[in-house]
Scaffold this motif. Structure first.
Motif, PDB file in Angstrom:
ATOM      1  N   SER A 148      -9.989   6.557  -2.209  1.00  0.00           N
ATOM      2  CA  SER A 148      -9.850   7.930  -1.735  1.00  0.00           C
ATOM      3  C   SER A 148     -11.008   8.244  -0.799  1.00  0.00           C
ATOM      4  O   SER A 148     -12.171   8.073  -1.154  1.00  0.00           O
TER       5      SER A 148
ATOM      6  N   ASN B 199      -7.522  11.141   2.526  1.00  0.00           N
ATOM      7  CA  ASN B 199      -6.572  10.038   2.582  1.00  0.00           C
ATOM      8  C   ASN B 199      -6.753   9.213   1.312  1.00  0.00           C
ATOM      9  O   ASN B 199      -7.842   8.698   1.055  1.00  0.00           O
ATOM     10  N   THR B 200      -5.706   9.117   0.534  1.00  0.00           N
ATOM     11  CA  THR B 200      -5.762   8.406  -0.744  1.00  0.00           C
ATOM     12  C   THR B 200      -4.701   7.308  -0.745  1.00  0.00           C
ATOM     13  O   THR B 200      -3.572   7.538  -0.309  1.00  0.00           O
ATOM     14  N   ALA B 201      -5.083   6.143  -1.213  1.00  0.00           N
ATOM     15  CA  ALA B 201      -4.166   5.001  -1.172  1.00  0.00           C
ATOM     16  C   ALA B 201      -4.286   4.175  -2.440  1.00  0.00           C
ATOM     17  O   ALA B 201      -5.362   4.049  -3.031  1.00  0.00           O
TER      18      ALA B 201
ATOM     19  N   ARG C  36       0.840  -1.202   0.000  1.00  0.00           N
ATOM     20  CA  ARG C  36       0.000   0.000   0.000  1.00  0.00           C
ATOM     21  C   ARG C  36       0.872   1.248   0.000  1.00  0.00           C
ATOM     22  O   ARG C  36       1.832   1.349   0.739  1.00  0.00           O
TER      23      ARG C  36
ATOM     24  N   SER D  56       0.186   5.341   0.401  1.00  0.00           N
ATOM     25  CA  SER D  56      -0.893   6.258   0.769  1.00  0.00           C
ATOM     26  C   SER D  56      -0.352   7.652   1.017  1.00  0.00           C
ATOM     27  O   SER D  56       0.832   7.847   1.317  1.00  0.00           O
TER      28      SER D  56
END
Length: 648
Positions: free
Chosen positions: A102, A35-37, A12, A14
C-alpha cells in the motif's frame, strides 16, 4: 501473467484512489492518493536457464516411471558435475511468494490570505509492504536439498515527510520574477525478516533469528530561480543531506549547484532574424551525493547470527553462533561534481529543434567494496571511500518536422551521446598495485575478468591475449607472452576493452495521416563489449565428457567447433566480444474513430510491438547486459499489444 520460463507467473489485483479538495476560496488545496495491491508469484528456478545450455539434449527428460532423468555415478550417487535436467529444476523446485503493498500520501498546499505570493506545502507519505516467500524441493529431487522447505516473512515500512514553502513574485519594476523554495525532508525505512527452514537430510527444523534494520535520511534544502527581462535565468540550490549509514562525524554532506541561461532569441541582434525561433545558452555546475552501499550499518560495529550451515552441535541440538561484521567508521558520502555547457535551438517556427550539451562528471571518494589486507578487519573485504572517476562527453539531440498540414504530419528526430570514462585515482601506486579485481564469473573458483586501474576505463576486462594460428583459429592453451619473460603468468594479463559504450544513439519518427498514426523508435550503442561466460563455461571438450567411465555427456555450445578447446580457458580475451547493436524498440500503429459505434464517443484502436528487431555481431543471446558479463541471462521478451481506448 506468465513469464518466458515455464511456471513463471505473476498475478496482481490493485485499487487506486485519488481525491482533490479546495477550500477557503481555493487558498487551501488537499490531495489524497492511495494505491493498494495484492500480488501472487510463482518464481521459476533461474538455474534452469544455464542447465538448458549444459544438459545433454539427446536424453529424454523423463525416466520410464515418469520421474525426471538425472545422471548418476557408477556407485549410485548423483553426478553433481553433470548437467542438471532443466525440467527437473523447474518442476521439482517450488518457490512461491505473496505480497501486499500500500502506497499513499496526503499533500496540503496553503496560500496565505494576507500574503498570496507565499505557499506552504506539507506532504506526508508512506509505503507499506508485507510479504511471504515459501517453497520446497521434491523428495525425489536428485540432490542433497531433496525434501527441504523454507518459509520466510518480510515487512518493509517507508515513511516520508516533506515540509517546504514557496515564494513566487513578479517584480514588474525590475522586470524580474523571483521563485524561492526552502524546506526539510525526512525519510525513515524499517525492515523486518523472520523465517524457518527444514533440512530433510538431517531432519532438522531451524527457526531463523528475527532480523531488523532501520535506515534514515534527512535533508535541508533551498532553491532560488531568478528571471530577468524574460531572457536571463539564474538557478541557485543547496542541499544538506544526512544519512544514518555514516557515523555522526561523517553523517552530513553539503551539495550546492548553480545554473545560468541566456535566451539569445530575446536579444535585439537575434530577434530580428525570423528563421530563429529559439536560441538559449546554458551553463551548469553542481555536486550530488551518493550513500547507498547496500548495507544498513556499514560504519558501526554489528554482529551476525549464523545461518543453518554455521552452527555448533551439542548432542542432538544445534546452536547458532554470533560473529562480528566488517565496518568502517571513516566511511562518508561519495560526491559527483558535474559541469556542463549547452545550447538549445529552434528554427523556422520550431520546425527544426534540438540541443547540444558538453559535460564532465568527476566522482570522488567512491564507495566500493574492496579486499582487505591479510589479517585486517573482520572480513576479507569492506566498504571504503577509494578512488576518483572522470566521465566526459557530448550529447546531441534534434527533431525535424518535414511535413505539417491539415491531413499529414511527420516528425523525425534522434539523439546521440559520445562518452569517455577513466579511473583517475585509486589512492594506491599503480606501479605496485595491479588494480581492484571485479567482475566475478561462473567457472572455476573465485575467477574475475574485470579490473579497476588508474588510466583505464572502469571495469576494463583483465585477461590473457589469445594466440592464433595462420588460419585465424585460436590455439588451445597458448597465450601471448606480453612481458617477454619466457613464461605465461599473471604478469601477462592485460586490460582489453570495456563494457561501457563509447556511443549511444536513438532514432524516432511519428507519422499521422487523417485518422491514422504511426510511431517508431530505434536505439543502439557502439564500442561496448561483453564477456561471453556462456561460451567460456561450456565451450570445451572436457565439459562435454566429464567422466568417460560414467558414460554421461553434457551439452556444449557451437562455439566449441570454432575453438576446439580441450580445457576451460576462462581468462582468454577470445571471449571478449563486440556487443554493439541496433534495436527496434517500439512500433505502434493506430486508427482514431470519431462517433464510435454511432455515438458521440471517440475511440482509438492500436497495435504495437516491443523488441521487434535486433542487429548485432554479438554471439550471445542478447548484447544488452548490465556489467558486461553474459551468464545465465533471462531472455528479453518480444511483446505485442492490441488496445482499444474509448472516451465518452
Amino acid at each position: 501473467m506468465n513469464g518466458i520460463l515455464k511456471r513463471d507467473n505473476f498475478q496482481r489485483t490493485s485499487i487506486g484512489l485519488s481525491l482533490v479538495g479546495k477550500f477557503f476560496d481555493n487558498h487551501l488545496k488537499v490531495e489524497v492518493n492511495n494505491n493498494t495491491a495484492s500480488m501472487k508469484n510463482v518464481f521459476a528456478n533461474r538455474g534452469a536457464i544455464g542447465s538448458a545450455v549444459s544438459y545433454d539434449p539427446t536424453q529424454n527428460p523423463y525416466n520410464a516411471d515418469g520421474t525426471y532423468f538425472q545422471w548418476y555415478n557408477s556407485n549410485g550417487e548423483v553426478n553433481t558435475l553433470a548437467g542438471r535436467n532443466p525440467l527437473g529444476e523447474l518442476y521439482q523446485n517450488n518457490n512461491f511468494g505473496t505480497q501486499f503493498r500500500s502506497v499513499g500520501n496526503i499533500q496540503t498546499e496553503y496560500k496565505l490570505h494576507f500574503f498570496p505570493d507565499l505557499k506552504l506545502v506539507a506532504n506526508l507519505g508512506y509505503d507499506e509492504i508485507s510479504g511471504r516467500t515459501y517453497g520446497n524441493t521434491s523428495v525425489d529431487y536428485a540432490y542433497a536439498s531433496a525434501g527441504n522447505y523454507y518459509d520466510n516473512s518480510d515487512t518493509f515500512n517507508n515513511k516520508l515527510m516533506d515540509l517546504f514553502f514557496n515564494y513566487n513574485k513578479d517584480i514588474k519594476s525590475f522586470d524580474a520574477v523571483v521563485d524561492f523554495t526552502a524546506g526539510y525532508s525526512y525519510q525513515d525505512f524499517k525492515f523486518k525478516n523472520a523465517g524457518v527452514n527444514f533440512i530433510a537430510a538431517n531432519n532438522i527444523l531451524n527457526e531463523n533469528a528475527t532480523s531488523r534494520g532501520r535506515r534514515n535520511l534527512q535533508s535541508f534544502f533551498g532553491r532560488t530561480n531568478l528571471t530577468f527581462a524574460n531572457k536571463y535565468l539564474v538557478t541557485l540550490s543547496y542541499r544538506r543531506d544526512g544519512s544514518s549509514r555514516f557515523t555522526p562525524e561523517n553523517r552530513w554532506g553539503n551539495f550546492p549547484a548553480a545554473a545560468l541561461a541566456w535566451k539569445l532569441n530575446e536579444e535585439s541582434f537575434v530577434k530580428n532574424i525570423r528563421s530563429i525561433s529559439t536560441l538559449k545558452l546554458r551553463l551548469g555546475w553542481g555536486i550530488t551525493g551518493q550513500q547507498d552501499v547496500g548495507e544498513n550499518y556499514p560504519s558501526i560495529p554489528t554482529y551476525l547470527t549464523s545461518d543453518v550451515n554455521s552452527q555448533y552441535q551439542f548432542g542432538n541440538q544445534f546452536y547458532p553462533t554470533v560473529r562480528p561484521q566488517q565496518y568502517n567508521r571513516n566511511l562518508k558520502w561519495e560526491e559527483t561534481e558535474t559541469r556542463n555547457i549547452g545550447l538549445d535551438f529552434g528554427f523556422l517556427k520550431e520546425r527544426i529543434t534540438g540541443s547540444v550539451d558538453v559535460y564532465q562528471k568527476t566522482s570522488k571518494d567512491l564507495l566500493a567494496f574492496v579486499p582487505n589486507p591479510a589479517f585486517f578487519g573482520f572480513s576479507n573485504a569492506d566498504f571504503y571511500n577509494i578512488g576518483r572517476i572522470k566521465n566526459k562527453g557530448i550529447e546531441i539531440s534534434a527533431a525535424v518536422i518535414p511535413v505539417k498540414n491539415e491531413n499529414f504530419n511527420w516528425t523525425i528526430g534522434g539523439n546521440i551521446t559520445l562518452q569517455n570514462s577513466k579511473v583517475d585515482d585509486l589512492f594506491l601506486d599503480p606501479k605496485f598495485f595491479s588494480g581492484l579485481a571485479t567482475g566475478g564469473i561462473s567457472g572455476g573458483v573465485g575467477n574475475t575478468v574485470q579490473n579497476h586501474q588508474v588510466g583505464y576505463a572502469p571495469n576494463s576486462f583483465y585477461v590473457y591475449e589469445q594466440a592464433y594460428n595462420v588460419n585465424g583459429q585460436p590455439i588451445d592453451g597458448v597465450y601471448i607472452d606480453r612481458n617477454k619473460d619466457g613464461i605465461i603468468n599473471e604478469e601477462d594479463l592485460y586490460r582489453y576493452k570495456k563494457p561501457a559504450s563509447d556511443v549511444f544513439y536513438g532514432l524516432f519518427t511519428n507519422l499521422s495521416y487523417k485518422n491514422w498514426d504511426m510511431s517508431m523508435s530505434w536505439r543502439g550503442s557502439w564500442g561496448n563489449y561483453n564477456y561471453n561466460n556462456v561460451d567460456s563455461q561450456s565451450g570445451f571438450k572436457t565439459q562435454v565428457v566429464l567422466n568417460p567411465s560414467a558414460l554421461n555427456l553434457n551439452n556444449s555450445v557451437t562455439n566449441l567447433l570454432d575453438t576446439n578447446f580441450t580445457q576451460a580457458r576462462y581468462l582468454s580475451d577470445y571471449y571478449i566480444q563486440d556487443a554493439s547493436f541496433v534495436r527496434l524498440d517500439n512500433l505502434t500503429i493506430g486508427y482514431n474513430f470519431t462517433n464510435f459505434l454511432n455515438t458521440k464517443a471517440n475511440a482509438k484502436l492500436s497495435l504495437g510491438g516491443q523488441n521487434l528487431l535486433l542487429f548485432t555481431n554479438y554471439k550471445g543471446i542478447d548484447p544488452e547486459i548490465s556489467g558486461g558479463i553474459d551468464n545465465n541471462l533471462y531472455p528479453r521478451p518480444r511483446m505485442y499489444t492490441l488496445g482499444l481506448n474509448v472516451n465518452f
